[in-house]
Design an enzyme around this catalytic site. Structure first.
Site, mmCIF file in Angstrom:
data_model
loop_
_atom_site.group_PDB
_atom_site.id
_atom_site.type_symbol
_atom_site.label_atom_id
_atom_site.label_comp_id
_atom_site.label_asym_id
_atom_site.label_seq_id
_atom_site.Cartn_x
_atom_site.Cartn_y
_atom_site.Cartn_z
ATOM 1 N N SER A 1 -5.504 10.766 5.622
ATOM 2 C CA SER A 1 -5.245 9.700 7.036
ATOM 3 C C SER A 1 -5.415 8.456 6.539
ATOM 4 C CB SER A 1 -5.688 9.904 8.165
ATOM 5 O OG SER A 1 -7.167 9.364 8.071
ATOM 6 N N GLY B 1 1.065 -1.290 0.161
ATOM 7 C CA GLY B 1 0.015 -0.608 0.092
ATOM 8 C C GLY B 1 0.981 1.189 -0.298
ATOM 9 N N ASN C 1 -0.057 -0.098 12.102
ATOM 10 C CA ASN C 1 -0.832 0.955 13.350
ATOM 11 C C ASN C 1 -1.911 0.290 14.392
ATOM 12 O OD1 ASN C 1 -0.102 3.449 12.087
ATOM 13 N ND2 ASN C 1 -2.051 2.991 10.835
ATOM 14 N N ALA D 1 2.865 9.000 3.618
ATOM 15 C CA ALA D 1 2.050 8.180 2.438
ATOM 16 C C ALA D 1 0.545 8.258 2.031
ATOM 17 C CB ALA D 1 3.186 6.917 2.098
ATOM 18 N N LYS E 1 2.789 6.726 19.211
ATOM 19 C CA LYS E 1 1.682 6.456 17.909
ATOM 20 C C LYS E 1 -0.100 6.781 18.229
ATOM 21 C CE LYS E 1 1.757 5.611 13.109
ATOM 22 N NZ LYS E 1 2.847 3.959 12.126
ATOM 23 N N ASN F 1 -6.210 16.435 7.019
ATOM 24 C CA ASN F 1 -5.151 15.924 9.066
ATOM 25 C C ASN F 1 -5.345 18.027 9.120
ATOM 26 O OD1 ASN F 1 -5.474 13.123 8.070
ATOM 27 N ND2 ASN F 1 -2.695 13.284 8.613
ATOM 28 N N LEU G 1 1.919 3.021 2.405
ATOM 29 C CA LEU G 1 3.346 2.845 3.718
ATOM 30 C C LEU G 1 4.750 1.673 2.664
ATOM 31 C CD1 LEU G 1 5.034 3.549 6.053
ATOM 32 C CD2 LEU G 1 3.812 1.927 6.960
#
Length: 307
Positions: A252, A9, A102, A128, A182, A200, A11
């Site tokens: 996001s 994806g 995440n 990204a 995070k 964001n 990232l």
């Protein structure tokens, strides 16, 4: 060192793009159109409004992949079990899979399949966005930090590869506080941007949005305190809003999922806060409501009225 990036994806593609110049890297993903575009025309990456292309191998079939010492897990939470199976096929007998995902719970899923001795934690603030098949944009070159366990030499080796490729990297003995820090930032950004359908930066532009960020982050802080977690954040609300402003133009990952009609990671982000809160007796009504709203967005995706 041979490296597999499981999950191409946004990232995973950005990391693959950078590592490709000096390492033997392969991307593994189920998105056939993306894989085909990379193999046929290279991986295009937009950095500071300048487009670059690198030659990189990608596949949807891990069965023919040469064994790798390091696998970087960059899939969404819904695909963690699949990623674990892929890692089991491609890792060497002493290899390690580092999760850069995440939220909470991914390490446990990977460890159940691979064994704890083959799973490491990593935390990244890289930003990204996927622009299309074979095409990705860098939204921010944040640091990626690798745990020294379960293999100190591999942690330093992969961090060195990141450094050499232009990606900031570090090694740490205490990833838990970084994971939670995070998580708190993601709690304050992801679900709200997905529900509001905004980049964001919009969360910092109105008093109502800023207040919503404050409420959900403060709930998460209370849960972290009850769990005995020491955070890296001095002022979690202010620092979440600082991230919002620093990544103002970024969509996001959860917003990207909602726009595609794909499953989100709400259960491992805000949902993790709700579950831990219930376990510890800490109320989390705002996070619980965000979980329900995002779940409703997912369930009603086929019925959505066009803009």
């Amino acid at each position: 060192m041979n490296i597999a990036i499981i999950g191409a994806g946004a990232l995973g593609s950005v990391i693959g793009f950078h590592l490709a110049a000096g390492s033997n890297v392969i991307l593994i993903d189920l998105w056939a159109e993306h894989v085909h575009a990379i193999n046929s025309g290279g991986l295009r990456c937009l950095i500071d409004n300048k487009e670059r292309v690198v030659t990189l191998s990608a596949t949807t079939d891990p069965s023919g992949v040469e064994p790798v010492e390091v696998a970087l897990i960059t899939v969404k939470a819904a695909q963690t079990a699949w990623a674990a199976e892929v890692a089991a096929q491609v890792l060497t007998t002493d290899g390690v899979a580092y999760t850069l995902q995440n939220g909470l719970g991914n390490v446990e899923i990977l460890s159940a399949r691979l064994g704890k001795q083959h799973v490491g934690q990593a935390v990244t603030t890289l930003g990204a966005t996927i622009l299309g098949p074979g095409y990705v944009r860098v939204a921010g070159l944040g640091t990626t930090t690798f745990s020294i366990t379960p293999a100190l030499h591999l942690a330093y080796a992969i961090a060195d590869r990141f450094h050499a490729s232009g990606l900031p990297a570090a090694v740490s003995t205490d990833l838990n506080r970084m994971v939670w820090s995070k998580l708190l930032v993601n709690v304050g950004i992801n679900a709200l941007t997905a529900i509001l359908r905004v980049p964001n930066g919009a969360l910092a532009t109105t008093p109502t949005a800023r207040n919503l960020v404050r409420k959900v982050v403060e709930e998460a802080v209370a849960v972290a305190q009850a769990a005995g977690i020491t955070l890296n954040l001095t002022d979690p609300v202010a620092e979440t809003l600082a991230v919002v402003q620093a990544t103002a133009d970024n969509y996001s990952s959860m917003l990207q999922d909602v726009l595609r009609g794909a499953p989100t990671e709400i259960d491992t982000i805000n949902g993790a806060i709700v579950r831990e809160g219930a376990r510890l007796g800490v109320p989390t009504p705002c996070n619980a409501m965000l979980c329900e709203l995002v779940a409703a967005l997912e369930e009603t995706a086929p019925l959505r009225v066009p803009a």
